[in-house]
Design an enzyme around this catalytic site. Structure first.
Site, mmCIF file in Angstrom:
data_model
loop_
_atom_site.group_PDB
_atom_site.id
_atom_site.type_symbol
_atom_site.label_atom_id
_atom_site.label_comp_id
_atom_site.label_asym_id
_atom_site.label_seq_id
_atom_site.Cartn_x
_atom_site.Cartn_y
_atom_site.Cartn_z
ATOM 1 N N HIS A 159 0.768 -1.205 0.110
ATOM 2 C CA HIS A 159 0.069 0.047 0.118
ATOM 3 C C HIS A 159 0.701 1.241 -0.023
ATOM 4 C CE1 HIS A 159 -4.031 -1.862 0.959
ATOM 5 N NE2 HIS A 159 -3.130 -3.032 1.298
ATOM 6 N N ASP A 366 3.873 9.390 -1.296
ATOM 7 C CA ASP A 366 2.555 8.609 -0.822
ATOM 8 C C ASP A 366 2.168 7.399 -1.856
ATOM 9 O OD1 ASP A 366 0.708 8.032 1.126
ATOM 10 O OD2 ASP A 366 -0.123 10.070 0.826
#
Length: 478
Positions: A159, A366
């Site tokens: 993730h 991110d």
């Protein structure tokens, strides 16, 4: 259809509350409801002392899903979670080698907990199960299962970003980690850059053979890689955002009047670029004085990993900067920056998103950033807000109609904020429609179904050819 077994560091054990689950939990729960299955992971509890019989699992069955959870003892929590996961893997994978604090004891503890979890899961695995493992806490998990003789299909989804070889190969156990990752049949990444960074790191350490499209062989194992950008549920977000406002929010809207409201919301983490964001907002007030007294920036940043020193330092820095900016630019009737170090219910957040004119989502690095996607989905289609988005968020690869910025360039971010605040309605609607089309196409169901379809297409190791190798074959992408 084979049963699905999901393994993640934390699991959402049903407790009877009506609190809304996050996007990832929703995606996993939908998959488990479709096929029936098991969700296995830590329940968040920490044992005060280590007990000999602390291997019992807490098993709950709810709506066709089995939840198997367990506590961690204090020593395992410190070594596996606080130290290696969050002071080695997390900073390194977010390009912050300066914050890495490697200790051999923590690495040993990280591997030991993964082995313990594999041993706990082993009795629950059925021959036809497929296993879907999530995130950086569990990089060695497949290797631990293979040592126990597990031949099932095992997929892994990361993730967070995967760093370039210059960063990853600086980690002392990088060779061991890469070899362990080859025990997965399918490795999923958020972006193509992440996938290529993984393969480049591998190729620098060992011969990497290409055996077809996105099929590879290294360390004597064959595995597949693919990109699966995680999505959201746009209709669910829209439903949460609509409807009457709670009294306090209605009062806040009246108080704002014609003032433009800038919103930012994420957990308190150095990867999110909050200090840089505060300075960019200060540059907006300095470079575009016409906005003074007519805008308000609200930063929601609940405390995260408060027992890690880097996070404590980040919080203190933000408190200092917020006070300095308000002291410099504020007046008796206007506070330019609201810094809220507290948690908000997700349903309430979606309503807040809908009321705000600009979202400032500028992480330094991110994996995806679902807040950016949720903000867009929460907007009023007739009068949408504007998304200012970091080029270093995975979402920037999809939400190209956002105002894409370099979060390290405070003047560029300030200029984008000025553009967002003054953007005409027609342009706002056009950008919103472009982004919504992407969100609907690549929603959470598409992410989940694409990954599981590819994982099921791989031949289980128990059915391998005489050579004893697995055959990792992915369908061609359109």
């Amino acid at each position: 259809m084979s049963r699905l077994v999901v393994v993640s560091n934390r699991i959402a054990v049903p407790d009877g509350s009506k609190a809304s689950a996050g996007g990832l939990a929703v995606g996993i729960l939908d998959a488990l409801k479709t096929t029936g299955g098991l969700w296995f992971g830590w329940n968040g509890d920490i044992s005060a002392i280590e007990e000999e019989d602390n291997d019992d699992l807490d098993i709950i069955k709810h709506e066709g899903i089995t939840y198997a959870s367990f506590p961690l003892n204090q020593n395992d929590y410190d070594l596996y979670y606080c130290q290696f996961s969050n002071t080695v893997i997390w900073p390194a994978f977010h390009y912050r080698l300066d914050l890495v604090e490697f200790q051999r004891e923590a690495w040993d503890g990280y591997c030991s907990v993964n082995e313990q979890l594999a041993q706990r899961l082993l009795p629950l695995i059925e021959p036809d199960d497929i296993l879907w493992i999530h995130d950086y806490h569990l990089l060695p998990f497949a290797a631990a299962l293979r040592k126990l003789g597990v031949k099932n299909r095992i997929g892994f989804f990361l993730h967070i970003p995967f760093p370039t070889p210059e960063i990853f190969n600086a980690l002392p156990p990088h060779n061991e980690l890469l070899e362990m990752l080859c025990d997965y049949d399918l490795l999923g990444f958020q972006t193509e850059n992440d996938r290529l960074a993984f393969l480049e790191s591998m190729a620098l350490l060992t011969p990497l053979q290409e055996q077809g499209e996105k099929r590879h062989r290294a360390f004597g194992r064959t595995f597949a890689t693919e990109v699966y950008p995680i999505g959201i549920e746009p209709d669910s977000i829209k439903e949460m955002a609509e409807g009457p406002l709670p009294p306090k929010m209605a009062a806040m809207k009246r108080e704002l009047g014609d003032a433009k409201n800038i919103i930012a919301c994420e957990r308190l983490d150095y990867s999110k670029g909050l200090p840089e964001r505060f300075l960019a907002y200060e540059a907006l007030l300095e470079n575009y004085p016409q906005h003074r007294g007519k805008i308000r920036y609200s930063q929601i940043a609940p405390t995260s990993r408060g027992d890690v020193q880097a996070y404590q330092d980040n919080r203190h820095q933000l408190e200092t900067e917020a006070g300095r900016i308000n002291g410099k630019y504020g007046t008796l009737g206007w506070t330019p920056l609201y810094y809220l170090n507290q948690h908000f219910d997700r349903r309430l957040l979606m309503k807040i998103f809908r009321l705000t004119d600009v979202a400032l989502v500028t992480p330094l690095r991110d994996g995806m950033n679902l807040v950016a996607k949720e903000y867009v989905a929460a907007q009023n289609p007739q009068d949408p807000g504007v998304l200012v988005l970091s080029r270093f968020a995975g979402a920037a690869n999809e939400l190209t109609s956002a105002l894409i910025v370099n979060p390290y360039d405070r003047d560029e971010v300030a200029a984008a904020l000025d553009q967002a605040i003054t953007m005409p309605l027609e342009e706002r609607v056009s950008r919103y429609n472009d982004m919504m089309a992407v969100l609907r196409k690549n929603d959470i169901s598409h992410w989940r179904e694409s990954f599981l379809k590819d994982l099921r297409a791989i031949t289980p190791r128990s059915e391998d050819r005489a050579a004893g190798d697995n055959v990792a074959t992915l369908p061609r992408r359109a």
